[in-house]
Design a protein around this motif. Structure first.
Motif, PDB file in Angstrom:
ATOM      1  N   LEU A  89      13.805  -5.519   3.291  1.00  0.00           N
ATOM      2  CA  LEU A  89      12.762  -6.536   3.407  1.00  0.00           C
ATOM      3  C   LEU A  89      11.683  -6.177   2.403  1.00  0.00           C
ATOM      4  N   GLN A  90      11.420  -7.084   1.462  1.00  0.00           N
ATOM      5  CA  GLN A  90      10.459  -6.804   0.392  1.00  0.00           C
ATOM      6  C   GLN A  90       9.276  -7.768   0.482  1.00  0.00           C
ATOM      7  N   PHE A  91       8.079  -7.216   0.264  1.00  0.00           N
ATOM      8  CA  PHE A  91       6.863  -8.014   0.248  1.00  0.00           C
ATOM      9  C   PHE A  91       6.206  -7.894  -1.126  1.00  0.00           C
ATOM     10  N   HIS A  92       5.735  -9.009  -1.640  1.00  0.00           N
ATOM     11  CA  HIS A  92       4.955  -9.051  -2.882  1.00  0.00           C
ATOM     12  C   HIS A  92       3.672  -9.815  -2.571  1.00  0.00           C
ATOM     13  N   LEU A  93       2.524  -9.199  -2.820  1.00  0.00           N
ATOM     14  CA  LEU A  93       1.256  -9.811  -2.462  1.00  0.00           C
ATOM     15  C   LEU A  93       0.304  -9.845  -3.651  1.00  0.00           C
ATOM     16  N   LEU A  94      -0.486 -10.897  -3.722  1.00  0.00           N
ATOM     17  CA  LEU A  94      -1.589 -11.007  -4.679  1.00  0.00           C
ATOM     18  C   LEU A  94      -2.857 -11.259  -3.874  1.00  0.00           C
ATOM     19  N   THR A  95      -3.808 -10.362  -4.017  1.00  0.00           N
ATOM     20  CA  THR A  95      -5.030 -10.415  -3.205  1.00  0.00           C
ATOM     21  C   THR A  95      -6.239 -10.211  -4.107  1.00  0.00           C
ATOM     22  N   SER A  96      -7.238 -11.060  -3.970  1.00  0.00           N
ATOM     23  CA  SER A  96      -8.437 -10.945  -4.794  1.00  0.00           C
ATOM     24  C   SER A  96      -9.510 -10.161  -4.053  1.00  0.00           C
ATOM     25  N   TYR A  97     -10.121  -9.207  -4.753  1.00  0.00           N
ATOM     26  CA  TYR A  97     -11.227  -8.408  -4.242  1.00  0.00           C
ATOM     27  C   TYR A  97     -12.469  -8.727  -5.052  1.00  0.00           C
ATOM     28  N   GLY A  98     -13.559  -9.051  -4.367  1.00  0.00           N
ATOM     29  CA  GLY A  98     -14.846  -9.157  -5.032  1.00  0.00           C
ATOM     30  C   GLY A  98     -15.364  -7.763  -5.352  1.00  0.00           C
ATOM     31  N   PRO A  99     -16.599  -7.653  -5.850  1.00  0.00           N
ATOM     32  CA  PRO A  99     -17.156  -6.331  -6.151  1.00  0.00           C
ATOM     33  C   PRO A  99     -17.017  -5.404  -4.937  1.00  0.00           C
ATOM     34  N   SER A 100     -16.352  -4.268  -5.134  1.00  0.00           N
ATOM     35  CA  SER A 100     -16.048  -3.364  -4.014  1.00  0.00           C
ATOM     36  C   SER A 100     -15.566  -2.031  -4.570  1.00  0.00           C
ATOM     37  N   ASN A 101     -15.425  -1.078  -3.683  1.00  0.00           N
ATOM     38  CA  ASN A 101     -14.913   0.243  -4.052  1.00  0.00           C
ATOM     39  C   ASN A 101     -14.082   0.784  -2.891  1.00  0.00           C
ATOM     40  N   PRO A 102     -12.963   0.140  -2.592  1.00  0.00           N
ATOM     41  CA  PRO A 102     -12.202   0.495  -1.393  1.00  0.00           C
ATOM     42  C   PRO A 102     -11.499   1.842  -1.464  1.00  0.00           C
ATOM     43  N   ASN A 103     -11.193   2.323  -2.667  1.00  0.00           N
ATOM     44  CA  ASN A 103     -10.446   3.576  -2.802  1.00  0.00           C
ATOM     45  C   ASN A 103     -11.026   4.354  -3.981  1.00  0.00           C
ATOM     46  N   ARG A 104     -11.738   5.461  -3.670  1.00  0.00           N
ATOM     47  CA  ARG A 104     -12.507   6.184  -4.676  1.00  0.00           C
ATOM     48  C   ARG A 104     -11.751   7.382  -5.243  1.00  0.00           C
ATOM     49  N   ASP A 105     -12.093   7.745  -6.468  1.00  0.00           N
ATOM     50  CA  ASP A 105     -11.562   8.967  -7.057  1.00  0.00           C
ATOM     51  C   ASP A 105     -12.504  10.127  -6.743  1.00  0.00           C
ATOM     52  N   ASP A 106     -12.275  11.279  -7.385  1.00  0.00           N
ATOM     53  CA  ASP A 106     -13.062  12.466  -7.063  1.00  0.00           C
ATOM     54  C   ASP A 106     -14.512  12.363  -7.514  1.00  0.00           C
ATOM     55  N   GLN A 107     -14.831  11.362  -8.327  1.00  0.00           N
ATOM     56  CA  GLN A 107     -16.205  11.149  -8.767  1.00  0.00           C
ATOM     57  C   GLN A 107     -16.866   9.970  -8.064  1.00  0.00           C
ATOM     58  N   GLY A 108     -16.179   9.428  -7.055  1.00  0.00           N
ATOM     59  CA  GLY A 108     -16.738   8.321  -6.301  1.00  0.00           C
ATOM     60  C   GLY A 108     -16.558   6.967  -6.944  1.00  0.00           C
ATOM     61  N   ARG A 109     -15.792   6.884  -8.028  1.00  0.00           N
ATOM     62  CA  ARG A 109     -15.558   5.628  -8.722  1.00  0.00           C
ATOM     63  C   ARG A 109     -14.251   5.007  -8.253  1.00  0.00           C
ATOM     64  N   PRO A 110     -14.070   3.700  -8.392  1.00  0.00           N
ATOM     65  CA  PRO A 110     -12.787   3.089  -8.054  1.00  0.00           C
ATOM     66  C   PRO A 110     -11.646   3.743  -8.837  1.00  0.00           C
ATOM     67  N   LYS A 111     -10.545   3.993  -8.183  1.00  0.00           N
ATOM     68  CA  LYS A 111      -9.407   4.579  -8.880  1.00  0.00           C
ATOM     69  C   LYS A 111      -8.891   3.599  -9.929  1.00  0.00           C
ATOM     70  N   GLN A 112      -8.377   4.170 -11.037  1.00  0.00           N
ATOM     71  CA  GLN A 112      -7.943   3.351 -12.159  1.00  0.00           C
ATOM     72  C   GLN A 112      -6.576   3.821 -12.669  1.00  0.00           C
ATOM     73  N   ALA A 113      -5.971   3.028 -13.514  1.00  0.00           N
ATOM     74  CA  ALA A 113      -4.698   3.376 -14.145  1.00  0.00           C
ATOM     75  C   ALA A 113      -4.576   2.592 -15.443  1.00  0.00           C
ATOM     76  N   MET A 114      -3.859   3.182 -16.409  1.00  0.00           N
ATOM     77  CA  MET A 114      -3.509   2.459 -17.634  1.00  0.00           C
ATOM     78  C   MET A 114      -2.126   1.856 -17.430  1.00  0.00           C
ATOM     79  N   VAL A 115      -2.024   0.555 -17.518  1.00  0.00           N
ATOM     80  CA  VAL A 115      -0.750  -0.146 -17.329  1.00  0.00           C
ATOM     81  C   VAL A 115      -0.530  -1.067 -18.518  1.00  0.00           C
TER      82      VAL A 115
END
Length: 354
Positions: free
Chosen positions: A5-31
């Motif tokens: 069973l596979q789920f694919h979701l698209l969800t919009s977030y307004g200004p927020s910081n739900p998941n922080r890195d070690d410096q308190g910033r939103p986690k990021q990735a190069m894709v």
């Protein structure tokens, strides 16, 4: 042959910081060479476990992730009238079944040393019973035979069955995760921003002008793609064959992933998003995620609609090249078609029919 069973979701977030890195910033990735905002799979899974759909609807079927088993067992024995020293010794013997214990500092309780133990309700009850037997002086087996009195390879803990566990000291009682959760990424280029803020001292009316406090916080915004894959047969096996519990757990999962977000900085940003688009697929074919739809990032608004179009197009192209990776589908597209209740029923039926 397994049913996926596979789920694919698209969800919009307004200004927020739900998941922080070690410096308190939103986690990021190069894709695909573009910076994206990211939410880790770990943060998403914890949000799911703590959602009302799991914590309330499946209250009696949830495990506990903790290092504090030893002190809780000791407290249980002491409450039954066992002397403190005897209780702590018995509790330590039982807790050691789940992993090595850390040497406590002065005034601290014994705790598991390296990793959090993921303990099912049945295992917790068996651990209490074993501790009572040790206090009573019963003859008990040693080594693996002792562990078998407590540890289980399958039982009624939905979250352990879904997300798995690893016992470093005894791999025989590991649980393979029946639910795989990908890191969520924005479908378009996105970077964290800084917010410099000030606070006014309520009692400073005349002496000084300006702020009583200055600070900064980081945030980001975007449309996130989230992929989740459920091995229905493994989920049922992890729950000792309880198909109905597996189906109820999957229904809770379907509701939760559409309505639950990691709660970092929630009081500051009040992010309570709902999935704009949700595609559920089921069948015996090998699963595949659709993150490739966004390696070439969406660059033009409307970002939600263009993200849906990119996802749908990539799905069609992959299925044309490799064959359909599903036998049945269900779609929720806000303002277009479908409801969450339909997705939930589809998910439950997928497990019941596996």
């Amino acid at each position: 042959m397994s049913t996926f069973l596979q789920f694919h979701l698209l969800t919009s977030y307004g200004p927020s910081n739900p998941n922080r890195d070690d410096q308190g910033r939103p986690k990021q990735a190069m894709v695909g060479g573009s910076p994206r905002l990211r939410m880790s799979s770990q943060s998403v899974k914890r949000a799911l476990r703590e959602s009302t759909f799991f914590a309330l609807d499946l209250k009696d079927a949830m495990g506990t992730r903790t290092k504090r088993l030893c002190e809780k067992l000791a407290a249980h024995l002491i409450a039954q009238g066992t002397e403190e020293a005897v209780a702590r010794d018995a509790a330590a013997q039982v807790a050691a079944i789940f992993g090595k214990l850390d040497a406590p500092r002065k005034g601290e309780e014994l705790r598991l040393a390296t990793t959090l133990a993921f303990i099912s309700p049945e295992e917790w009850q068996l651990a209490e019973e074993l501790a009572c037997k040790i206090v009573a002086g019963d003859d008990l087996p040693m080594g693996k035979d002792l562990k078998k009195l407590v540890l289980r390879r399958a039982d009624g803990a939905v979250d352990i069955a879904m997300f798995g566990r690893m016992l470093a000291d005894d791999a025989d009682f590991n649980r393979d995760a029946a639910v795989q959760v990908a890191h969520a990424i924005t479908t378009h280029p996105a970077q964290a921003e800084e917010d410099w803020y000030s606070a006014v001292d309520d009692l400073n009316k005349a002496e000084e002008t300006g702020a009583g406090h200055l600070g900064e916080t980081a945030f980001g915004s975007g449309v996130y793609y989230q992929y989740v894959c459920v091995n229905c047969d493994l989920l049922i096996a992890n729950l000792a064959g309880d198909r109905d519990l597996a189906a109820r757990g999957t229904e809770a999962l379907a509701r939760a992933i559409a309505q639950t977000a990691p709660r970092g900085k929630q009081n500051s940003f009040a992010h309570h998003p709902r999935a704009h688009f949700m595609l559920a697929e089921t069948g015996p074919q090998a699963p595949r995620d659709l993150s490739g739809a966004f390696f070439e990032p969406v660059r033009k608004p409307p970002f939600l609609d263009n993200s849906v179009a990119a996802l749908t197009r990539t799905r069609t192209d992959i299925d044309a090249a490799y064959g359909r990776a599903w036998q049945a589908e269900c779609v929720l597209h806000v303002g277009v078609r479908g409801t969450l209740d339909e997705i939930v029923r589809f998910a439950g039926d997928a497990v019941r029919g596996a």
